[in-house]
Design a protein around this motif. Structure first.
Motif, PDB file in Angstrom:
ATOM      1  N   GLY A  66       0.968   0.830 -22.196  1.00  0.00           N
ATOM      2  CA  GLY A  66       2.315   1.375 -22.074  1.00  0.00           C
ATOM      3  C   GLY A  66       2.336   2.569 -21.406  1.00  0.00           C
ATOM      4  O   GLY A  66       1.607   3.537 -22.758  1.00  0.00           O
ATOM      5  N   GLY A  67       2.864   3.528 -20.635  1.00  0.00           N
ATOM      6  CA  GLY A  67       3.182   4.714 -21.506  1.00  0.00           C
ATOM      7  C   GLY A  67       1.365   5.280 -19.861  1.00  0.00           C
ATOM      8  O   GLY A  67       1.421   6.917 -20.104  1.00  0.00           O
ATOM      9  N   ASP A  68       0.235   5.288 -20.094  1.00  0.00           N
ATOM     10  CA  ASP A  68      -0.761   5.624 -19.557  1.00  0.00           C
ATOM     11  C   ASP A  68      -0.417   6.426 -18.062  1.00  0.00           C
ATOM     12  O   ASP A  68      -1.344   6.834 -17.752  1.00  0.00           O
ATOM     13  CB  ASP A  68      -1.486   4.752 -19.421  1.00  0.00           C
ATOM     14  N   GLN A  69       0.143   5.863 -17.269  1.00  0.00           N
ATOM     15  CA  GLN A  69       0.824   6.818 -16.585  1.00  0.00           C
ATOM     16  C   GLN A  69      -0.465   6.525 -14.906  1.00  0.00           C
ATOM     17  O   GLN A  69      -0.591   7.368 -14.464  1.00  0.00           O
ATOM     18  CB  GLN A  69       1.466   7.955 -15.815  1.00  0.00           C
ATOM     19  N   TYR A  70      -1.428   5.175 -15.253  1.00  0.00           N
ATOM     20  CA  TYR A  70      -2.213   4.945 -13.979  1.00  0.00           C
ATOM     21  C   TYR A  70      -1.866   4.756 -13.332  1.00  0.00           C
ATOM     22  O   TYR A  70      -1.222   4.345 -12.491  1.00  0.00           O
ATOM     23  CB  TYR A  70      -3.121   3.332 -14.712  1.00  0.00           C
ATOM     24  N   GLY A  71      -2.380   5.498 -12.188  1.00  0.00           N
ATOM     25  CA  GLY A  71      -2.235   6.199 -10.564  1.00  0.00           C
ATOM     26  C   GLY A  71      -1.983   7.471 -10.330  1.00  0.00           C
ATOM     27  O   GLY A  71      -1.311   8.080  -9.645  1.00  0.00           O
ATOM     28  N   ILE A  72      -1.355   8.043 -11.291  1.00  0.00           N
ATOM     29  CA  ILE A  72      -0.439   9.096 -11.264  1.00  0.00           C
ATOM     30  C   ILE A  72      -0.802  10.369 -10.747  1.00  0.00           C
ATOM     31  O   ILE A  72      -0.882  11.131  -9.837  1.00  0.00           O
ATOM     32  CB  ILE A  72      -0.763  10.119 -12.904  1.00  0.00           C
ATOM     33  N   ALA A  73      -2.363  10.120  -9.858  1.00  0.00           N
ATOM     34  CA  ALA A  73      -3.096  11.430  -8.479  1.00  0.00           C
ATOM     35  C   ALA A  73      -4.446   9.952  -8.910  1.00  0.00           C
ATOM     36  O   ALA A  73      -4.831   9.056  -9.179  1.00  0.00           O
ATOM     37  CB  ALA A  73      -3.766  12.170  -9.442  1.00  0.00           C
ATOM     38  N   VAL A  74      -4.712   9.507  -7.208  1.00  0.00           N
ATOM     39  CA  VAL A  74      -6.258   9.264  -6.762  1.00  0.00           C
ATOM     40  C   VAL A  74      -6.640  10.051  -5.089  1.00  0.00           C
ATOM     41  O   VAL A  74      -5.940  10.632  -5.047  1.00  0.00           O
ATOM     42  CB  VAL A  74      -5.380   7.839  -6.056  1.00  0.00           C
ATOM     43  N   ASP A  75      -7.896   9.354  -5.299  1.00  0.00           N
ATOM     44  CA  ASP A  75      -8.561  10.143  -4.158  1.00  0.00           C
ATOM     45  C   ASP A  75      -9.548   9.289  -3.605  1.00  0.00           C
ATOM     46  O   ASP A  75     -10.286   8.323  -4.694  1.00  0.00           O
ATOM     47  CB  ASP A  75      -8.760  11.384  -4.987  1.00  0.00           C
ATOM     48  N   ILE A  76      -9.866   8.964  -2.605  1.00  0.00           N
ATOM     49  CA  ILE A  76     -11.240   7.989  -1.827  1.00  0.00           C
ATOM     50  C   ILE A  76     -12.096   8.565  -0.979  1.00  0.00           C
ATOM     51  O   ILE A  76     -11.397   9.926  -0.440  1.00  0.00           O
ATOM     52  CB  ILE A  76      -9.950   6.948  -1.056  1.00  0.00           C
ATOM     53  N   ASP A  77     -12.703   8.643  -0.621  1.00  0.00           N
ATOM     54  CA  ASP A  77     -14.178   9.068   0.290  1.00  0.00           C
ATOM     55  C   ASP A  77     -15.069   7.457  -0.030  1.00  0.00           C
ATOM     56  O   ASP A  77     -16.072   7.934  -0.533  1.00  0.00           O
ATOM     57  CB  ASP A  77     -15.264  10.269  -0.823  1.00  0.00           C
ATOM     58  N   GLY A  78     -15.439   7.327   1.516  1.00  0.00           N
ATOM     59  CA  GLY A  78     -16.120   6.689   2.082  1.00  0.00           C
ATOM     60  C   GLY A  78     -15.734   5.493   0.854  1.00  0.00           C
ATOM     61  O   GLY A  78     -14.487   4.758   0.739  1.00  0.00           O
TER      62      GLY A  78
END
Length: 207
Positions: A66-78
Motif C-alpha cells: 500500500g502506498g507504493d504508487q506503482y505506475g506513477i511513471a511508465v515508458d515503453i520502447d519496442g
C-alpha cells in the motif's frame, strides 16, 4: 518465403510478406515488425500502428505494498516497458523507490528486472520518472542526494541483464529541494532532465 537452408535472408519486401521475411504467407512476425492483420503476428495482435504488439495485459508489482504508487511513471520502447514506483521500499528503506522492467514476447509480458539503488536513501523517490531507449533506462530520483537536490540513475542492458551504469547529478551548484530528475526523457545517447524545484531564476521556476 521458401528458401534453401543455406540461402541468406532477403533484404526486400515482397507481395507475400507484411515485413521482410515474415507475415502473410510467411512465418509470423515478431513484436515490432510490420503487419496488416493479427495473423501476421506471432503474438496474434497487430496493433493500431500496424506493427506486431503484445496483447493488453495488466502489469502489477512483484511485491505490492500500500502506498507504493506503482505506475506513477511508465515508458515503453519496442518490446520492453519500464514502470516506476516512487514510494516503494528498496532494501527495507521506505520511499526509496524502485522501477521494474517488463519484456513483451509472444502473447504476454513477463517481469525482466527490478531496478533499485544498491545504497538507497529514504525518500529518494527513485522511479518518479522513467524512460527507456534501446539498451538504456533512466530513472529519476528527485529527492535523492544532499538537500533533496535529486539524481538520475542510468541502467544498461548487456544482452543478459540490466545493471546500474552511472548516476547523473545536477550540474553546477545545487539548491535545496531542487528535485533534479522530476522528469526524464531518453533518446539514444541524449538525456533530458526536468528540474521542478530549480529556483536560480526565481523561486521554484523550474528548469
Amino acid at each position: 518465403c521458401f528458401r534453401a537452408a543455406a540461402e541468406p535472408a532477403t533484404t526486400r519486401l515482397t507481395a507475400d510478406e507484411s515485413d521482410i521475411d515474415c507475415g502473410r504467407s510467411c512465418a509470423p512476425c515478431t513484436v515490432g515488425r510490420a503487419c496488416s492483420v493479427d495473423d501476421d503476428c506471432a503474438s496474434g495482435d497487430c496493433g493500431s500502428s500496424s506493427t506486431c504488439s503484445v496483447p493488453d495485459q495488466l502489469l502489477t508489482s512483484s511485491s505490492p505494498r500500500g502506498g507504493d504508487q506503482y505506475g506513477i511513471a511508465v515508458d515503453i520502447d519496442g518490446g520492453r516497458a519500464v514502470v516506476g514506483a516512487w514510494s516503494g521500499f528498496a532494501l527495507g528503506v521506505s520511499d526509496a523507490g524502485f522501477a521494474e522492467v517488463w519484456h513483451g514476447e509472444g502473447t504476454s509480458w513477463t517481469r525482466e528486472e527490478l531496478l533499485f539503488d544498491s545504497t538507497p536513501d529514504a525518500d529518494a523517490n527513485l522511479g518518479r520518472s522513467v524512460s527507456i531507449s534501446g539498451d538504456w533506462i533512466a530513472t529519476g530520483a528527485p529527492e535523492d542526494a544532499l538537500d533533496d537536490a535529486g539524481r538520475v540513475h542510468l541502467w544498461h542492458w548487456d544482452g543478459t541483464s540490466w545493471s546500474a551504469h552511472s548516476e547523473v547529478d545536477p550540474p553546477g551548484t545545487h539548491t535545496i529541494s531542487q528535485l533534479f530528475g522530476w522528469s526524464v526523457a531518453l533518446d539514444g545517447a541524449r538525456l533530458a532532465v526536468g528540474v521542478r524545484g530549480d529556483d536560480r531564476g526565481t523561486s521554484e521556476a523550474g528548469a
